[in-house]
Scaffold this motif. Structure first.
Motif, PDB file in Angstrom:
ATOM      1  N   SER A 166       0.860  -1.182   0.000  1.00  0.00           N
ATOM      2  CA  SER A 166       0.000   0.000   0.000  1.00  0.00           C
ATOM      3  C   SER A 166       0.898   1.234   0.000  1.00  0.00           C
ATOM      4  O   SER A 166       1.277   1.725   1.072  1.00  0.00           O
ATOM      5  CB  SER A 166      -0.912  -0.018   1.234  1.00  0.00           C
ATOM      6  OG  SER A 166      -1.830   1.045   1.199  1.00  0.00           O
ATOM      7  N   SER A 222      -5.376  -4.934   1.559  1.00  0.00           N
ATOM      8  CA  SER A 222      -4.654  -4.292   0.449  1.00  0.00           C
ATOM      9  C   SER A 222      -3.825  -5.309  -0.311  1.00  0.00           C
ATOM     10  O   SER A 222      -3.742  -5.265  -1.547  1.00  0.00           O
ATOM     11  CB  SER A 222      -3.749  -3.180   0.994  1.00  0.00           C
ATOM     12  OG  SER A 222      -4.501  -2.133   1.555  1.00  0.00           O
ATOM     13  N   LYS A 225      -6.057  -7.508  -2.502  1.00  0.00           N
ATOM     14  CA  LYS A 225      -6.465  -6.781  -3.709  1.00  0.00           C
ATOM     15  C   LYS A 225      -5.298  -6.648  -4.688  1.00  0.00           C
ATOM     16  O   LYS A 225      -5.500  -6.756  -5.900  1.00  0.00           O
ATOM     17  CB  LYS A 225      -7.004  -5.400  -3.328  1.00  0.00           C
ATOM     18  CG  LYS A 225      -8.343  -5.445  -2.610  1.00  0.00           C
ATOM     19  CD  LYS A 225      -8.975  -4.081  -2.477  1.00  0.00           C
ATOM     20  CE  LYS A 225      -8.211  -3.186  -1.549  1.00  0.00           C
ATOM     21  NZ  LYS A 225      -8.925  -1.911  -1.312  1.00  0.00           N
ATOM     22  N   ARG A 226      -4.110  -6.412  -4.169  1.00  0.00           N
ATOM     23  CA  ARG A 226      -2.953  -6.263  -5.061  1.00  0.00           C
ATOM     24  C   ARG A 226      -2.676  -7.572  -5.792  1.00  0.00           C
ATOM     25  O   ARG A 226      -2.378  -7.575  -6.990  1.00  0.00           O
ATOM     26  CB  ARG A 226      -1.732  -5.825  -4.254  1.00  0.00           C
ATOM     27  CG  ARG A 226      -0.498  -5.545  -5.113  1.00  0.00           C
ATOM     28  CD  ARG A 226       0.519  -4.738  -4.346  1.00  0.00           C
ATOM     29  NE  ARG A 226       0.071  -3.385  -4.145  1.00  0.00           N
ATOM     30  CZ  ARG A 226       0.254  -2.393  -5.015  1.00  0.00           C
ATOM     31  NH1 ARG A 226       0.848  -2.627  -6.173  1.00  0.00           N
ATOM     32  NH2 ARG A 226      -0.166  -1.177  -4.744  1.00  0.00           N
ATOM     33  N   ILE A 230      -7.007  -5.797  -8.344  1.00  0.00           N
ATOM     34  CA  ILE A 230      -8.215  -4.972  -8.324  1.00  0.00           C
ATOM     35  C   ILE A 230      -8.019  -3.810  -7.358  1.00  0.00           C
ATOM     36  O   ILE A 230      -7.179  -3.860  -6.456  1.00  0.00           O
ATOM     37  CB  ILE A 230      -9.466  -5.784  -7.918  1.00  0.00           C
ATOM     38  CG1 ILE A 230      -9.286  -6.411  -6.526  1.00  0.00           C
ATOM     39  CG2 ILE A 230      -9.760  -6.870  -8.941  1.00  0.00           C
ATOM     40  CD1 ILE A 230     -10.519  -7.148  -6.025  1.00  0.00           C
ATOM     41  N   LYS A 231      -8.824  -2.765  -7.541  1.00  0.00           N
ATOM     42  CA  LYS A 231      -8.714  -1.572  -6.697  1.00  0.00           C
ATOM     43  C   LYS A 231      -9.632  -1.655  -5.490  1.00  0.00           C
ATOM     44  O   LYS A 231      -9.278  -1.248  -4.389  1.00  0.00           O
ATOM     45  CB  LYS A 231      -9.051  -0.319  -7.520  1.00  0.00           C
ATOM     46  CG  LYS A 231      -8.903   0.989  -6.741  1.00  0.00           C
ATOM     47  CD  LYS A 231      -9.237   2.180  -7.634  1.00  0.00           C
ATOM     48  CE  LYS A 231      -9.023   3.498  -6.882  1.00  0.00           C
ATOM     49  NZ  LYS A 231      -9.964   3.652  -5.756  1.00  0.00           N
ATOM     50  N   ASP A 232     -10.847  -2.151  -5.697  1.00  0.00           N
ATOM     51  CA  ASP A 232     -11.838  -2.264  -4.627  1.00  0.00           C
ATOM     52  C   ASP A 232     -12.280  -3.711  -4.497  1.00  0.00           C
ATOM     53  O   ASP A 232     -12.277  -4.460  -5.475  1.00  0.00           O
ATOM     54  CB  ASP A 232     -13.057  -1.387  -4.911  1.00  0.00           C
ATOM     55  CG  ASP A 232     -12.699   0.096  -4.965  1.00  0.00           C
ATOM     56  OD1 ASP A 232     -11.958   0.550  -4.078  1.00  0.00           O
ATOM     57  OD2 ASP A 232     -13.169   0.776  -5.903  1.00  0.00           O
ATOM     58  N   HIS A 235     -18.152  -3.328  -5.721  1.00  0.00           N
ATOM     59  CA  HIS A 235     -18.768  -2.012  -5.915  1.00  0.00           C
ATOM     60  C   HIS A 235     -20.136  -1.978  -5.244  1.00  0.00           C
ATOM     61  O   HIS A 235     -21.041  -1.273  -5.700  1.00  0.00           O
ATOM     62  CB  HIS A 235     -18.898  -1.706  -7.411  1.00  0.00           C
ATOM     63  CG  HIS A 235     -17.569  -1.699  -8.120  1.00  0.00           C
ATOM     64  ND1 HIS A 235     -16.637  -0.703  -7.951  1.00  0.00           N
ATOM     65  CD2 HIS A 235     -17.013  -2.586  -8.967  1.00  0.00           C
ATOM     66  CE1 HIS A 235     -15.566  -0.966  -8.678  1.00  0.00           C
ATOM     67  NE2 HIS A 235     -15.763  -2.110  -9.304  1.00  0.00           N
ATOM     68  N   GLY A 241     -16.485   1.609  -2.552  1.00  0.00           N
ATOM     69  CA  GLY A 241     -15.952   0.299  -2.890  1.00  0.00           C
ATOM     70  C   GLY A 241     -16.831  -0.793  -2.328  1.00  0.00           C
ATOM     71  O   GLY A 241     -18.056  -0.797  -2.512  1.00  0.00           O
ATOM     72  N   ASP A 245     -13.779  -3.396   2.075  1.00  0.00           N
ATOM     73  CA  ASP A 245     -12.994  -2.166   2.065  1.00  0.00           C
ATOM     74  C   ASP A 245     -13.290  -1.308   3.290  1.00  0.00           C
ATOM     75  O   ASP A 245     -12.421  -0.595   3.791  1.00  0.00           O
ATOM     76  CB  ASP A 245     -13.293  -1.341   0.809  1.00  0.00           C
ATOM     77  CG  ASP A 245     -12.760  -1.990  -0.459  1.00  0.00           C
ATOM     78  OD1 ASP A 245     -11.677  -2.592  -0.403  1.00  0.00           O
ATOM     79  OD2 ASP A 245     -13.434  -1.899  -1.495  1.00  0.00           O
TER      80      ASP A 245
END
Length: 266
Positions: A166, A222, A225-226, A230-232, A235, A241, A245
């Protein structure tokens, strides 16, 4: 985006406060499991548990949670031990080594370690609506740590905490979180938000530990997700997000704080 975030918060915050202070124990158990199982669904998306296996896993997870709740009413001691071992030992090692492997079987076990102790934390810190203030105080610690870390990091951040996981987090942000949480803990102690008075010299070291756990919980999601690219986490919450999250730090803090409470009373 800011307007969307604010509108979503204006819906979620009253809903959460109503549930926290208005629902009976069984209704609260169902409401809090809905939060946890949505985060668990997002976890499966990040760790490659998909198709029929995903839905079967979520159904079995709900059955396991229900069985433990009906059998014990509270988390069994072994679950507290697993939660402490995971968050205080395994998770920091995972982050340090940046382990990327996700076998479905191991991911499903990790999902239970994330979900079940956190859910029982929701239940045991708030056995009745009258104790909602205690749970709110613990949730507040997570929020204070997160907000203070963000602003301190923006203002003073120089040394990266975990750049490969992060990049936005810094050691200066951690320091800001610790200072803010210490002040918050003193305030909560003065207000008497805990049902059993705990000396400040006990609360302050615990607050430091829980702040560190909060950061580990944030970094773990984090990293998930990495690895998933993906970012979130999803949705589901417009402008925010996913559910995971929003509760990544809380999942860790609820599990550890509840385990320390129970094991400390033995």
């Amino acid at each position: 985006m800011l307007i969307t975030r604010v509108l979503t918060a204006l819906v979620l915050l009253p809903l959460m406060l109503f549930a926290l202070f208005g629902l009976g124990p069984q209704a609260w158990a169902g409401f809090s499991w809905l939060i946890v199982v949505l985060a668990l669904w997002e976890f499966t998306r990040m760790t490659g548990i998909d198709g029929p296996l995903r839905w079967g896993y979520l159904v079995v997870s709900t059955a396991v949670a229900g069985f433990l709740y009906l059998q014990h009413g509270t988390a069994p001691l072994w679950l507290h031990g697993i939660a402490l071992l995971f968050w205080l030992v395994a998770a920091p090692m995972w982050l340090k080594r940046q382990w990327k492997g996700h076998k479905p079987e191991l991911s499903m076990l990790v999902g239970w370690v994330l979900a079940l102790p956190a859910w029982f934390g929701f239940l045991e810190w708030r056995p009745t609506p009258a104790s909602g203030l205690t749970l709110l105080a613990i949730m507040g610690l997570v929020w204070v740590a997160d907000i203070a870390a963000y602003f301190a990091g923006r203002a003073f951040g120089r040394r990266k905490l975990a750049p490969a996981i992060s990049p936005g987090k810094s050691w200066e942000g951690v320091a800001g979180a610790l200072v803010a949480v210490m002040a918050y803990t003193v305030l909560v102690h003065q207000l008497g938000w805990f049902p059993h008075p705990v000396p400040l010299y006990v609360l302050l070291p615990l607050a430091v530990v829980l702040t560190a756990v909060s950061i580990v919980g944030d970094l773990m999601e984090s990293w998930f997700k990495r690895v998933a690219g993906i970012k979130d986490s999803s949705h589901l919450l417009p402008g925010h997000g996913g559910v995971y999250d929003r509760i990544d730090s809380l999942v860790a803090v609820l599990a550890v704080s509840n385990a320390l409470r129970v094991l400390g009373s033995l």
